[in-house]
Structures are given as structure tokens and as C-alpha cells.
Motif scaffolding. Structure first.
Motif, PDB file in Angstrom:
ATOM      1  N   VAL A 178       0.870  -1.173   0.000  1.00  0.00           N
ATOM      2  CA  VAL A 178       0.000   0.000   0.000  1.00  0.00           C
ATOM      3  C   VAL A 178       0.904   1.219   0.000  1.00  0.00           C
ATOM      4  O   VAL A 178       1.852   1.296   0.787  1.00  0.00           O
ATOM      5  N   TRP A 179       0.624   2.142  -0.896  1.00  0.00           N
ATOM      6  CA  TRP A 179       1.442   3.339  -0.992  1.00  0.00           C
ATOM      7  C   TRP A 179       0.662   4.534  -0.462  1.00  0.00           C
ATOM      8  O   TRP A 179      -0.568   4.582  -0.536  1.00  0.00           O
ATOM      9  N   GLU A 180       1.396   5.495   0.032  1.00  0.00           N
ATOM     10  CA  GLU A 180       0.797   6.681   0.656  1.00  0.00           C
ATOM     11  C   GLU A 180       0.214   7.672  -0.348  1.00  0.00           C
ATOM     12  O   GLU A 180      -0.681   8.430  -0.005  1.00  0.00           O
ATOM     13  N   SER A 181       0.764   7.668  -1.569  1.00  0.00           N
ATOM     14  CA  SER A 181       0.354   8.688  -2.534  1.00  0.00           C
ATOM     15  C   SER A 181       0.619   8.198  -3.952  1.00  0.00           C
ATOM     16  O   SER A 181       1.301   7.192  -4.167  1.00  0.00           O
ATOM     17  N   TYR A 182       0.111   8.964  -4.891  1.00  0.00           N
ATOM     18  CA  TYR A 182       0.373   8.688  -6.295  1.00  0.00           C
ATOM     19  C   TYR A 182       1.874   8.737  -6.569  1.00  0.00           C
ATOM     20  O   TYR A 182       2.421   7.870  -7.256  1.00  0.00           O
ATOM     21  N   ASP A 183       2.543   9.755  -6.029  1.00  0.00           N
ATOM     22  CA  ASP A 183       3.988   9.878  -6.235  1.00  0.00           C
ATOM     23  C   ASP A 183       4.731   8.674  -5.685  1.00  0.00           C
ATOM     24  O   ASP A 183       5.721   8.221  -6.281  1.00  0.00           O
ATOM     25  N   ALA A 221       7.758   3.750  -6.719  1.00  0.00           N
ATOM     26  CA  ALA A 221       7.899   2.297  -6.575  1.00  0.00           C
ATOM     27  C   ALA A 221       7.993   1.625  -7.943  1.00  0.00           C
ATOM     28  O   ALA A 221       8.806   0.715  -8.136  1.00  0.00           O
ATOM     29  N   CYS A 222       7.189   2.079  -8.885  1.00  0.00           N
ATOM     30  CA  CYS A 222       7.228   1.494 -10.229  1.00  0.00           C
ATOM     31  C   CYS A 222       8.555   1.787 -10.917  1.00  0.00           C
ATOM     32  O   CYS A 222       9.144   0.899 -11.550  1.00  0.00           O
TER      33      CYS A 222
END
Length: 106
Positions: free
Chosen positions: A68-73, A78-79
Motif C-alpha cells: 500500500v502506498w501513501e500517494s500517487y507519487d 515504486a514502479c
């Protein structure tokens, strides 16, 4: 512009064949195809013929799943990190994308 850049990387006297999935922009009449490139569209619903599908599967399984990531950025970071990690392992890319049926028989 992208095809022109690929064309510049093709060795003199060689010809490149680009395998295309069903994305709409791959069939645009606006494409200007360099003379040293041919396009080979894949049949519909044939992900097993598209080695990139296996790369995406590897990236998801090894770098991007169950997180789970905190934000779009954070997702973009990560990608990019996953892609860069994979690009530092060319033998892994070769292993994932090689197809026995596509080998040149000498």
C-alpha cells in the motif's frame, strides 16, 4: 518520434521487427514507419505471445504486489524503482522474455 529513435538504434543493413499489442495508437494512420522497421501486430487475446506481459507479471510478483502506498507519487516511485532494478538484471529479462519457438536455428 519513438519509431524514429528506434530506427536510429538498428544496425546498418539490419531490419527491426516490432511486436505490437492491441493498443489503439499502434494502428494510427499517422504513424510514419521508418524503412528499417516492420510492425508485427499480435492476435487479439494472446498475452502468451507477448513477452512484455511476462515482465509485468514478474514486476508485480517481485516488487509491486501486496503493498500500500501513501500517494500517487509513491506509486510512481515504486514502479520506477522496480523497473530500474529489473533493468540492472539483463539476464533476468532475457530469461523471462526468451521464447524457444522464436530462436534462430542455425
Amino acid at each position: 518520434i519513438h519509431l524514429a529513435e528506434i530506427s536510429l538504434g538498428v544496425s546498418k543493413g539490419a531490419h527491426a521487427v516490432l511486436v505490437l499489442d492491441g493498443a489503439g495508437w499502434h494502428t494510427s494512420p499517422k504513424l510514419q514507419l521508418p524503412a528499417n522497421i516492420s510492425l508485427l501486430p499480435l492476435p487479439r487475446y494472446a498475452p502468451d505471445l507477448n513477452p512484455v506481459e511476462n515482465l509485468w507479471e514478474f514486476l508485480r510478483a517481485n516488487f509491486l504486489s501486496h503493498r500500500v502506498w501513501e500517494s500517487y507519487d509513491a506509486i510512481v516511485d515504486a514502479c520506477c524503482s522496480a523497473w530500474n532494478a529489473l533493468m540492472r538484471r539483463p539476464e533476468q529479462v532475457t530469461s523471462i522474455t526468451t521464447r524457444a519457438w522464436a530462436q534462430v536455428k542455425l
